[in-house]
Scaffold this active site. Sequence first.
Site, PDB file in Angstrom:
ATOM      1  N   PRO A   1      82.820  35.901  60.469  1.00  0.00           N
ATOM      2  CA  PRO A   1      81.433  35.842  61.087  1.00  0.00           C
ATOM      3  C   PRO A   1      80.860  37.224  61.573  1.00  0.00           C
ATOM      4  O   PRO A   1      81.775  37.589  62.248  1.00  0.00           O
ATOM      5  CB  PRO A   1      81.802  34.797  62.182  1.00  0.00           C
ATOM      6  CG  PRO A   1      83.067  33.919  61.969  1.00  0.00           C
ATOM      7  CD  PRO A   1      83.756  34.700  61.017  1.00  0.00           C
ATOM      8  N   CYS A   2      79.939  37.540  61.273  1.00  0.00           N
ATOM      9  CA  CYS A   2      79.405  39.105  61.400  1.00  0.00           C
ATOM     10  C   CYS A   2      77.716  38.738  61.762  1.00  0.00           C
ATOM     11  O   CYS A   2      77.200  39.434  61.418  1.00  0.00           O
ATOM     12  CB  CYS A   2      79.633  40.108  60.523  1.00  0.00           C
ATOM     13  SG  CYS A   2      81.439  40.427  60.237  1.00  0.00           S
TER      14      CYS A   2
END
Length: 341
Positions: free
Chosen positions: A79-80
């Site tokens: 997740p970014c």
Amino acid sequence: MKYISIDLFSGAGGMSEGLKMAKFRTKYAFEIDPIAAMTYSLNHSKTKVFTQDIRTVDTDDIKKGLRGKTIHLLAGCPPCQGFSSIRRLNRNKPAEDERNFLINEYVRFVNDLRPYTIMLENVPGLQMSDDFNRAVDYLCGIGYNIDYRVLNVKDYGVPQNRKRLVLVGSRIGNIHVAEATNEKNTVRSTIANMPYPECCEDEVHKIYPHHIQRIQQLINQIPHDGGSLRDLGEEWQLECHKSENVGFNDVYGRLRWDSYSTTITGGCLNPSKGRFLHPEQDRCISAREASMLQTFPVDYIFPANVAKTKIALMIGNALPPRFCFVQASNIKNHLDTLLDN
């Protein structure tokens, strides 16, 4: 030969579905969200799912479970969110978000487990991250041949306009990101044969928003097959959308039958979040239709008894299985070629 894979940050299982289509056997998956992990398990019962924070995982425990077996592919989508185009709101710098640094956990797993090949998918904005560039340098330094590019999933048989950053690597030879298949699928070819939600037994297809009278009347007025709020007169414009620089011009827009859908996001069950109205029926697309536009199988199990926003988030955050299948098949061909010699 059945190749062993591991799926990090697995979500509801989009990556693993693509890996399964490419004949990989995903032995372990890691997903911190309990509802996403439950959804994953409902569809991938032979995979052991870990629901703990990946930062607390001891990779020695993974090695013990593997009992000396080699991991052929370590795949994942850290997740970014701070690097997504929506979160950045057209700024050059990413939004502050502690999840931006989870790519370092992906690198830790690669370093400790030394799989034959790796695949990482993410939002294009991740390229601007110093952590990403350091990760690439580090992976090269420990013996991986790396290739990465920004691709559009619509060029790989997915009926959706969605750009992804794809990185592949191999420690047994040169490898490149899979070339486009140029297979075109559209909204029509994907969901046109779906019955009306009220006329089917699929509980996931029955999940879509119901609106107050004014909003429903607004939706009824929007022209079929690609119309949007902009096509209506001034009296139908919402105050919050009248500003010149408001952005999100696709809100309350209909999908176009013979084109690709817009990017399916976590707001895909809310027409105020984008172009998520059905091409001709006066409603938002259903959860099932959204998942099909992501190329999940029509019988993929989503828990219908959880909040609509949770289901939308799982679907929108997922990697399109068809796209992952093409990338994973490319890696399988690489392994077949080198491991047979």
